[in-house]
Design a protein around this motif. Structure first.
Motif, PDB file in Angstrom:
ATOM      1  N   SER A 506      -5.051   5.230  -6.696  1.00 38.49           N
ATOM      2  CA  SER A 506      -3.541   5.407  -6.633  1.00 38.49           C
ATOM      3  C   SER A 506      -3.565   6.982  -5.462  1.00 38.49           C
ATOM      4  CB  SER A 506      -2.933   5.629  -7.787  1.00 38.49           C
ATOM      5  OG  SER A 506      -3.497   6.598  -8.634  1.00 38.49           O
ATOM      6  N   SER A 507      -4.191   7.936  -6.111  1.00 38.13           N
ATOM      7  CA  SER A 507      -4.319   9.108  -5.191  1.00 38.13           C
ATOM      8  C   SER A 507      -4.713   9.031  -3.847  1.00 38.13           C
ATOM      9  CB  SER A 507      -5.338  10.064  -5.896  1.00 38.13           C
ATOM     10  OG  SER A 507      -6.673   9.528  -5.862  1.00 38.13           O
ATOM     11  N   THR A 508      -5.358   8.111  -3.295  1.00 38.71           N
ATOM     12  CA  THR A 508      -5.816   7.930  -1.961  1.00 38.71           C
ATOM     13  C   THR A 508      -4.575   7.248  -1.260  1.00 38.71           C
ATOM     14  OG1 THR A 508      -8.173   7.491  -2.492  1.00 38.71           O
ATOM     15  CG2 THR A 508      -7.411   6.497  -0.491  1.00 38.71           C
ATOM     16  N   VAL A 509      -4.094   6.146  -2.059  1.00 35.71           N
ATOM     17  CA  VAL A 509      -2.577   5.561  -1.339  1.00 35.71           C
ATOM     18  C   VAL A 509      -1.481   6.588  -1.465  1.00 35.71           C
ATOM     19  CG1 VAL A 509      -0.976   3.684  -1.677  1.00 35.71           C
ATOM     20  CG2 VAL A 509      -3.514   3.213  -2.335  1.00 35.71           C
ATOM     21  N   ARG A 510      -1.557   7.701  -2.307  1.00 36.35           N
ATOM     22  CA  ARG A 510      -0.488   8.418  -2.160  1.00 36.35           C
ATOM     23  C   ARG A 510      -0.598   9.297  -0.950  1.00 36.35           C
ATOM     24  NH1 ARG A 510      -0.416   8.326  -7.732  1.00 36.35           N
ATOM     25  NH2 ARG A 510      -1.988   9.782  -8.054  1.00 36.35           N
ATOM     26  N   LEU A 511      -1.980   9.616  -0.665  1.00 36.55           N
ATOM     27  CA  LEU A 511      -2.318  10.492   0.499  1.00 36.55           C
ATOM     28  C   LEU A 511      -1.914   9.826   1.838  1.00 36.55           C
ATOM     29  CD1 LEU A 511      -3.915  12.809   1.809  1.00 36.55           C
ATOM     30  CD2 LEU A 511      -5.936  11.641   1.607  1.00 36.55           C
ATOM     31  N   LEU A 512      -2.183   8.556   1.820  1.00 37.92           N
ATOM     32  CA  LEU A 512      -1.604   7.761   3.000  1.00 37.92           C
ATOM     33  C   LEU A 512      -0.244   8.030   3.213  1.00 37.92           C
ATOM     34  CD1 LEU A 512      -3.912   4.513   2.748  1.00 37.92           C
ATOM     35  CD2 LEU A 512      -4.506   6.641   3.750  1.00 37.92           C
ATOM     36  N   LEU A 513       0.527   7.697   2.231  1.00 38.40           N
ATOM     37  CA  LEU A 513       1.881   7.738   1.971  1.00 38.40           C
ATOM     38  C   LEU A 513       2.434   9.225   2.704  1.00 38.40           C
ATOM     39  CD1 LEU A 513       2.846   5.525  -0.759  1.00 38.40           C
ATOM     40  CD2 LEU A 513       2.580   4.934   1.620  1.00 38.40           C
ATOM     41  N   THR A 514       1.830  10.175   2.635  1.00 37.75           N
ATOM     42  CA  THR A 514       2.236  11.563   2.952  1.00 37.75           C
ATOM     43  C   THR A 514       2.288  11.759   4.700  1.00 37.75           C
ATOM     44  OG1 THR A 514       0.137  12.417   2.204  1.00 37.75           O
ATOM     45  CG2 THR A 514       1.777  12.287   0.576  1.00 37.75           C
ATOM     46  N   SER A 515       1.438  11.078   5.098  1.00 35.66           N
ATOM     47  CA  SER A 515       1.156  11.169   6.556  1.00 35.66           C
ATOM     48  C   SER A 515       1.911  10.557   7.244  1.00 35.66           C
ATOM     49  CB  SER A 515      -0.232  10.870   6.949  1.00 35.66           C
ATOM     50  OG  SER A 515      -1.104  11.345   6.148  1.00 35.66           O
ATOM     51  N   ASP A 516       2.225  10.914   8.821  1.00 32.84           N
ATOM     52  CA  ASP A 516       3.089  10.386   9.651  1.00 32.84           C
ATOM     53  C   ASP A 516       2.303   9.449  10.687  1.00 32.84           C
ATOM     54  OD1 ASP A 516       5.048   9.321  11.099  1.00 32.84           O
ATOM     55  OD2 ASP A 516       5.507  11.029  12.379  1.00 32.84           O
ATOM     56  N   GLY A 517       2.529   8.088  10.999  1.00 32.87           N
ATOM     57  CA  GLY A 517       1.701   7.453  12.128  1.00 32.87           C
ATOM     58  C   GLY A 517       2.361   5.879  12.380  1.00 32.87           C
ATOM     59  N   PRO A 518       1.510   5.116  12.812  1.00 30.37           N
ATOM     60  CA  PRO A 518       2.160   3.916  13.193  1.00 30.37           C
ATOM     61  C   PRO A 518       1.828   2.687  12.223  1.00 30.37           C
ATOM     62  CG  PRO A 518      -0.050   4.168  14.149  1.00 30.37           C
ATOM     63  CD  PRO A 518       0.477   5.382  13.556  1.00 30.37           C
ATOM     64  N   LEU A 519       1.235   3.183  11.012  1.00 23.13           N
ATOM     65  CA  LEU A 519       0.967   2.211   9.961  1.00 23.13           C
ATOM     66  C   LEU A 519       2.233   1.217   9.526  1.00 23.13           C
ATOM     67  CD1 LEU A 519      -1.457   0.866   8.398  1.00 23.13           C
ATOM     68  CD2 LEU A 519      -0.790   2.334   6.566  1.00 23.13           C
ATOM     69  N   ARG A 520       1.908   0.085   9.577  1.00 24.38           N
ATOM     70  CA  ARG A 520       3.215  -0.889   9.023  1.00 24.38           C
ATOM     71  C   ARG A 520       2.735  -1.887   7.933  1.00 24.38           C
ATOM     72  NH1 ARG A 520       6.692  -1.697  13.867  1.00 24.38           N
ATOM     73  NH2 ARG A 520       6.328   0.100  14.985  1.00 24.38           N
ATOM     74  N   THR A 521       1.575  -2.040   7.731  1.00 20.98           N
ATOM     75  CA  THR A 521       1.235  -2.994   6.749  1.00 20.98           C
ATOM     76  C   THR A 521       0.070  -2.593   5.836  1.00 20.98           C
ATOM     77  OG1 THR A 521       1.888  -4.914   8.069  1.00 20.98           O
ATOM     78  CG2 THR A 521       0.608  -5.288   5.928  1.00 20.98           C
ATOM     79  N   LEU A 522       0.431  -2.523   4.449  1.00 17.33           N
ATOM     80  CA  LEU A 522      -0.789  -1.979   3.565  1.00 17.33           C
ATOM     81  C   LEU A 522      -0.988  -3.150   2.543  1.00 17.33           C
ATOM     82  CD1 LEU A 522      -2.854   0.194   2.648  1.00 17.33           C
ATOM     83  CD2 LEU A 522      -1.020   1.217   1.465  1.00 17.33           C
ATOM     84  N   ASN A 523      -2.188  -3.749   2.557  1.00  7.50           N
ATOM     85  CA  ASN A 523      -2.435  -4.677   1.764  1.00  7.50           C
ATOM     86  C   ASN A 523      -3.374  -4.164   0.552  1.00  7.50           C
ATOM     87  OD1 ASN A 523      -3.377  -6.917   0.214  1.00  7.50           O
ATOM     88  ND2 ASN A 523      -4.247  -8.045   2.026  1.00  7.50           N
ATOM     89  N   LEU A 524      -2.656  -4.139  -0.856  1.00  6.82           N
ATOM     90  CA  LEU A 524      -3.637  -3.469  -1.980  1.00  6.82           C
ATOM     91  C   LEU A 524      -3.708  -4.827  -3.218  1.00  6.82           C
ATOM     92  CD1 LEU A 524      -1.371  -0.393  -2.603  1.00  6.82           C
ATOM     93  CD2 LEU A 524      -3.686  -0.614  -1.325  1.00  6.82           C
ATOM     94  N   VAL A 525      -3.944  -6.233  -2.573  1.00  3.73           N
ATOM     95  CA  VAL A 525      -4.149  -7.194  -3.442  1.00  3.73           C
ATOM     96  C   VAL A 525      -5.559  -7.157  -4.173  1.00  3.73           C
ATOM     97  CG1 VAL A 525      -4.245  -9.661  -3.571  1.00  3.73           C
ATOM     98  CG2 VAL A 525      -2.401  -8.541  -2.117  1.00  3.73           C
ATOM     99  N   GLY A 526      -5.408  -7.331  -5.102  1.00  2.42           N
ATOM    100  CA  GLY A 526      -6.598  -7.267  -6.130  1.00  2.42           C
ATOM    101  C   GLY A 526      -7.421  -5.891  -6.348  1.00  2.42           C
TER     102      GLY A 526
END
Length: 554
Positions: A506-526
């Motif tokens: 979860s800490s890695t995902v939070r790191l991704l959410l704090t940055s700015d950029g073109p990411l539109r889709t994040l798949n965390l299934v399973g």
């Protein structure tokens, strides 16, 4: 809203990325026994929602109130009585590109009605796509398009199977400015293709995929008019004709494709499962072959070949080359023929059997930048076999797809990546060999090999997909888990990221959410380490920061 002259009765009612080392950073996640697609990461991540443009807001409002406001008078007073050559109303003042955007919005949201379609067929349209509403497109609608929209440069009727061949013929005879035409899955037949060939001389792209009434002889009319004895469609570059093969792969289809390849001087893409057979026929110049016989009124393949060679009689020593840039479904034994006939090929899909590899190093891949290799045999091939070919292509390679290979050499994947510093797209689905070459005791010896073998950060990479299937139990340590560290300044174009079934925290995902950029889709299934409270927090962060990001988890 005022209606013009009444003429006749109306008609009856991404990029998914997998983890791998980039430069000095090791970005990965655990691989499981099921196929896994995780991701390479970028320092520029979720893009914040921008302010909608005024035009998009206005079009959204018009689409929302289309039926209740904009078409109400027409629906109540004119729809079932007459159709008009032109209609004086608000949509005549709307730019053609905005009319097309409105049609797209209404079609995708399933709010497009027959009355609305009538009003939006305005004379100044340059592009018209009706694939979102095939059930509304009838013979009468085709007549309306022919009457009102004579300035069309692009027409998309994909799946509009209600329109008869006669109506399609009448429509296309009145659209001489077309450069793009999609007739896939329609009733197109020899009459329709004759109209295309004789009337649409500016055509550059044509899709007739899935047209069951198109015969091999009908294809010839795209390239030659037997009545006027003149060539047709001199500017045609892309012809998609998959799914029209007669039962039994009739030999006359091979001859028809060879005719098109020789008669259309600008053809760069010809999509059909028999293209490689046609290329072989041209390469061998066996024009006495029954497949090379043209119907009466058409020039022979020999005459076309001589014309392409400048009148030389030649034979096999006088090489005849074609400008094809994309060739699909090439079997490995025919690669030499492909290189000889199509030296300008840029995109090639090759099917590999279980036999010995061809001598790929000797092939003249002068412009190849997109390569797809898939193994068709039951055993597959080792990934290491592709390394010499990829190295010979070098930095020219922009896209590489490998499916059905076995991961029998733990260094082969890094060697492949290290040979492709200019990749935009990489996709592979690997299988473990029947007898894995590793042992539990040998895991530690190769634990640190990967970070030192890939020397590029792949700044142009937009799509990276890696899936690994294992039927032999868990993979050894050097293949399984690595730490997902803070991303470096690479992959600035990453838009879709899948970490499905990985051990991302979860800490890695939070790191991704704090940055700015073109990411539109994040798949965390399973992802077993992501819990409901984590997911709820991610969603709150997206909402609070107004990120343009969709997160999937379960």
């Amino acid at each position: 809203m005022r209606s013009g002259t009444a003429e006749a009765k109306s008609e009856p009612a991404g990029r998914s990325l997998s983890a791998w080392p980039q430069g000095s950073r090791w970005l990965s996640s655990a691989w499981t026994r099921r196929p896994l697609c995780s991701a390479l990461l970028s320092s520029q991540m979720p893009k914040r929602k921008g302010v909608a443009s005024l035009s998009s807001l206005c079009l959204g409002s018009v689409a929302q109130h289309m039926q209740g406001v904009w078409v109400k008078d027409y629906s109540e007073n004119y729809l079932d009585e007459y159709h008009f050559r032109y209609i004086m109303g608000p949509f005549n003042e709307l730019a053609g590109c905005l009319v097309q955007d409105l049609l797209k919005q209404l079609g995708e949201s399933r709010r497009l009605t027959r009355a609305a379609l009538h009003l939006l067929l305005v004379p100044h349209l340059r592009e018209l796509s009706l694939r979102a509403c095939p059930s509304l497109v009838s013979n009468a609608i085709a007549q309306l398009v022919a009457t009102r929209c004579n300035n069309l440069c692009s027409l998309d009727l994909h799946g509009c199977s209600r329109v008869s061949a006669a109506a399609l013929t009448d429509l296309l005879e009145g659209l001489p400015l077309l450069t793009g035409l999609d007739l896939a899955e329609t009733q197109a037949d020899i009459r329709v293709l004759s109209a295309v060939g004789s009337c649409c001389r500016r055509l550059r792209q044509l899709d007739i995929s899935g047209c069951r009434r198109v015969t091999p002889e009908a294809l010839l009319h795209l390239a030659y008019d037997p009545t006027a004895h003149v060539p047709c469609c001199p500017a045609l570059r892309v012809l998609l004709a998959s799914g029209i093969e007669p039962q039994g792969r009739a030999p006359d289809l091979v001859g028809a494709l060879a005719f098109l390849l020789l008669a259309l001087p600008s053809l760069e893409v010809l999509a059909s499962s028999c293209v490689m057979e046609a290329l072989c026929l041209i390469h061998t110049q066996c024009f006495q072959d029954p497949r090379a016989t043209a119907p009466p009124g058409f020039p022979s393949l020999k005459e076309l070949a001589q014309h392409r060679q400048g009148g030389q009689t030649g034979g096999r020593d006088a090489w005849l080359t074609l400008p094809l840039k994309r060739v699909d479904e090439v079997e490995e034994p025919f690669l030499t023929t492909l290189c000889a006939v199509c030296p300008e090929a840029e995109e090639v899909t090759v099917a590999l059997n279980d036999g010995p590899s061809a001598c790929w190093d000797s092939l003249a891949w002068g412009r190849l930048s997109c390569l797809v290799l898939h193994c068709t045999g039951p055993r597959g091939r080792g990934l290491a076999e592709t390394v010499p070919l990829v190295r010979s292509l070098g930095p020219r390679l922009r896209s590489l797809t490998l499916h059905g290979f076995t991961y029998d050499d733990e260094l082969s994947l890094s060697a492949l990546l290290d040979s492709c510093p200019s990749l935009h797209t990489f996709s592979t689905h690997l299988c473990t060999p029947a007898e894995p070459p590793w042992t539990p005791d040998g895991d530690a010896e190769l634990h640190d090999w990967a970070p030192n073998l890939v020397h590029h950060s792949f700044p142009q990479l937009q799509h990276f997909s890696l899936a690994l299937s294992s039927t032999q139990g868990p993979l050894p340590g050097q293949h399984m888990a690595a730490v997902l560290q803070a991303p470096g300044p690479v992959l600035c174009h990453l838009q879709e990221l899948s970490l499905a079934e990985s051990q991302v925290s979860s800490s890695t995902v939070r790191l991704l959410l704090t940055s700015d950029g073109p990411l539109r889709t994040l798949n965390l299934v399973g992802c077993r380490d992501i819990h409901r409270r984590d997911y709820d927090q991610f969603i709150r962060t997206v909402q609070e920061q107004q990120l343009q990001l969709d997160i999937t988890w379960q």
